[in-house]
Motif scaffolding. Sequence first.
Motif, PDB file in Angstrom:
ATOM      1  N   PRO A 175       0.824  -1.210   0.000  1.00  0.00           N
ATOM      2  CA  PRO A 175       0.000   0.000   0.000  1.00  0.00           C
ATOM      3  C   PRO A 175       0.862   1.266   0.000  1.00  0.00           C
ATOM      4  O   PRO A 175       1.861   1.351   0.717  1.00  0.00           O
ATOM      5  N   GLY A 176       0.455   2.210  -0.836  1.00  0.00           N
ATOM      6  CA  GLY A 176       1.171   3.486  -0.916  1.00  0.00           C
ATOM      7  C   GLY A 176       2.192   3.540  -2.043  1.00  0.00           C
ATOM      8  O   GLY A 176       2.742   4.606  -2.318  1.00  0.00           O
ATOM      9  N   THR A 177       2.415   2.409  -2.724  1.00  0.00           N
ATOM     10  CA  THR A 177       3.414   2.389  -3.792  1.00  0.00           C
ATOM     11  C   THR A 177       2.875   3.069  -5.051  1.00  0.00           C
ATOM     12  O   THR A 177       1.720   2.841  -5.429  1.00  0.00           O
ATOM     13  N   ALA A 178       3.736   3.872  -5.681  1.00  0.00           N
ATOM     14  CA  ALA A 178       3.318   4.565  -6.910  1.00  0.00           C
ATOM     15  C   ALA A 178       2.978   3.554  -8.001  1.00  0.00           C
ATOM     16  O   ALA A 178       3.676   2.555  -8.170  1.00  0.00           O
ATOM     17  N   TYR A 179       1.898   3.834  -8.703  1.00  0.00           N
ATOM     18  CA  TYR A 179       1.460   2.937  -9.774  1.00  0.00           C
ATOM     19  C   TYR A 179       2.405   2.952 -10.975  1.00  0.00           C
ATOM     20  O   TYR A 179       2.389   2.040 -11.785  1.00  0.00           O
ATOM     21  N   GLU A 180       3.215   4.005 -11.080  1.00  0.00           N
ATOM     22  CA  GLU A 180       4.069   4.154 -12.271  1.00  0.00           C
ATOM     23  C   GLU A 180       5.274   3.229 -12.238  1.00  0.00           C
ATOM     24  O   GLU A 180       6.001   3.129 -13.222  1.00  0.00           O
ATOM     25  N   LYS A 181       5.506   2.549 -11.108  1.00  0.00           N
ATOM     26  CA  LYS A 181       6.756   1.790 -10.994  1.00  0.00           C
ATOM     27  C   LYS A 181       6.781   0.548 -11.876  1.00  0.00           C
ATOM     28  O   LYS A 181       5.775  -0.155 -11.998  1.00  0.00           O
ATOM     29  N   THR A 182       7.950   0.312 -12.452  1.00  0.00           N
ATOM     30  CA  THR A 182       8.199  -0.967 -13.120  1.00  0.00           C
ATOM     31  C   THR A 182       8.928  -1.837 -12.091  1.00  0.00           C
ATOM     32  O   THR A 182       8.860  -1.557 -10.892  1.00  0.00           O
ATOM     33  N   THR A 183       9.627  -2.886 -12.521  1.00  0.00           N
ATOM     34  CA  THR A 183      10.287  -3.776 -11.553  1.00  0.00           C
ATOM     35  C   THR A 183      11.228  -2.958 -10.666  1.00  0.00           C
ATOM     36  O   THR A 183      12.011  -2.150 -11.166  1.00  0.00           O
ATOM     37  N   ASN A 184      11.119  -3.154  -9.356  1.00  0.00           N
ATOM     38  CA  ASN A 184      11.860  -2.296  -8.424  1.00  0.00           C
ATOM     39  C   ASN A 184      12.178  -3.030  -7.120  1.00  0.00           C
ATOM     40  O   ASN A 184      11.617  -4.075  -6.829  1.00  0.00           O
ATOM     41  N   VAL A 185      13.090  -2.413  -6.373  1.00  0.00           N
ATOM     42  CA  VAL A 185      13.431  -2.922  -5.034  1.00  0.00           C
ATOM     43  C   VAL A 185      12.530  -2.215  -4.042  1.00  0.00           C
ATOM     44  O   VAL A 185      12.387  -0.991  -4.083  1.00  0.00           O
ATOM     45  N   THR A 186      11.886  -2.997  -3.172  1.00  0.00           N
ATOM     46  CA  THR A 186      10.894  -2.395  -2.289  1.00  0.00           C
ATOM     47  C   THR A 186      11.040  -2.904  -0.854  1.00  0.00           C
ATOM     48  O   THR A 186      11.600  -3.968  -0.620  1.00  0.00           O
ATOM     49  N   GLU A 187      10.504  -2.132   0.073  1.00  0.00           N
ATOM     50  CA  GLU A 187      10.493  -2.517   1.487  1.00  0.00           C
ATOM     51  C   GLU A 187       9.173  -3.231   1.772  1.00  0.00           C
ATOM     52  O   GLU A 187       8.118  -2.761   1.333  1.00  0.00           O
ATOM     53  N   LEU A 188       9.215  -4.321   2.518  1.00  0.00           N
ATOM     54  CA  LEU A 188       7.977  -5.004   2.889  1.00  0.00           C
ATOM     55  C   LEU A 188       7.353  -4.295   4.086  1.00  0.00           C
ATOM     56  O   LEU A 188       8.058  -3.794   4.958  1.00  0.00           O
ATOM     57  N   THR A 189       6.022  -4.281   4.114  1.00  0.00           N
ATOM     58  CA  THR A 189       5.349  -3.676   5.270  1.00  0.00           C
ATOM     59  C   THR A 189       5.343  -4.672   6.424  1.00  0.00           C
ATOM     60  O   THR A 189       5.520  -5.880   6.232  1.00  0.00           O
ATOM     61  N   GLU A 190       5.074  -4.126   7.598  1.00  0.00           N
ATOM     62  CA  GLU A 190       5.012  -4.955   8.810  1.00  0.00           C
ATOM     63  C   GLU A 190       3.965  -6.059   8.632  1.00  0.00           C
ATOM     64  O   GLU A 190       4.186  -7.208   9.022  1.00  0.00           O
ATOM     65  N   SER A 191       2.828  -5.738   8.018  1.00  0.00           N
ATOM     66  CA  SER A 191       1.749  -6.739   7.900  1.00  0.00           C
ATOM     67  C   SER A 191       2.163  -7.877   6.963  1.00  0.00           C
ATOM     68  O   SER A 191       1.806  -9.035   7.184  1.00  0.00           O
ATOM     69  N   THR A 192       2.938  -7.569   5.932  1.00  0.00           N
ATOM     70  CA  THR A 192       3.409  -8.630   5.019  1.00  0.00           C
ATOM     71  C   THR A 192       4.461  -9.487   5.713  1.00  0.00           C
ATOM     72  O   THR A 192       4.440 -10.724   5.599  1.00  0.00           O
ATOM     73  N   ILE A 193       5.364  -8.840   6.457  1.00  0.00           N
ATOM     74  CA  ILE A 193       6.384  -9.595   7.186  1.00  0.00           C
ATOM     75  C   ILE A 193       5.694 -10.539   8.180  1.00  0.00           C
ATOM     76  O   ILE A 193       6.034 -11.716   8.286  1.00  0.00           O
TER      77      ILE A 193
END
Length: 242
Positions: free
Chosen positions: A144-162
């Motif tokens: 949630p909160g990630t820009a829709y424009e992104k292509t393949t990228n490195v991202t941080e996982l949220t607490e709920s996903t972890i």
Amino acid sequence: MKIMYTDTYANMSRRAANIISAQIILHPKTVLGLPTGTTPIGAYRQLIEWYKKGDLDFSQVTTFNLDEYLGLDGSHPQSYRYFMDNQLFDHVNIRKGNTHVPDGTAADPEAECELYEQAIKEAGGIDLQVLGIGNNGHIGFNEPGTAYEKTTNVTELTESTIEANSRLFASKEEVPTKALTMGMKTIMHARRILLLVSGQHKLDILNAALHGPITPEVPASLLQLHPDLTVIVSTEDIPADF
Ligand code: PGA
């Protein structure tokens, strides 16, 4: 958008496998986008069964997985490369070289993301992208909160996903905090999308995604704008003995 409700996980899985196998039969050189997670396991098992019966041929199929944990090697049992080999690729006649999962141990993860995006383009784009949905509405690791424009990228996982994924690791501390993921833009470029959802606990977020406002706070809500989206829902949770 087409939404199919099924009463059991087995029925959801068979319908999903039907759509994937029809794609392969009609277009043997098809490019599939694939998810990990518990939701697609039944569909993968069904595809393996049909392959073993001689009804499916994966020899010309190319696949791109949605994501991979940053820092996990493909031999790590919780890596998504390991999952895909075990749940599908090792049991069918797909060429390993035609299966793609982002490299979680790449020396330069940002460059790996660019190469991954390039490889998808060179393969002609994704014909059928299969997806699951996270409890927080994420798709791949587009939190949630990630820009829709992104292509393949490195991202941080949220607490709920972890938290959700810690069930598969010895402890929560062992869950990687970052991942490489196709972006929402990459996913939306697929020609067809098949979203699989199983269990009562996913119905509220599914409802928000399909019928609520289109917002980065619910990444899956962007799928409403896709011209060829099929959703298969099982109201039954995945059986414990599956
Ligand atoms: P699940 O995961 O299939 O294990 O529920 C889905 C996801 O987190 O995208």
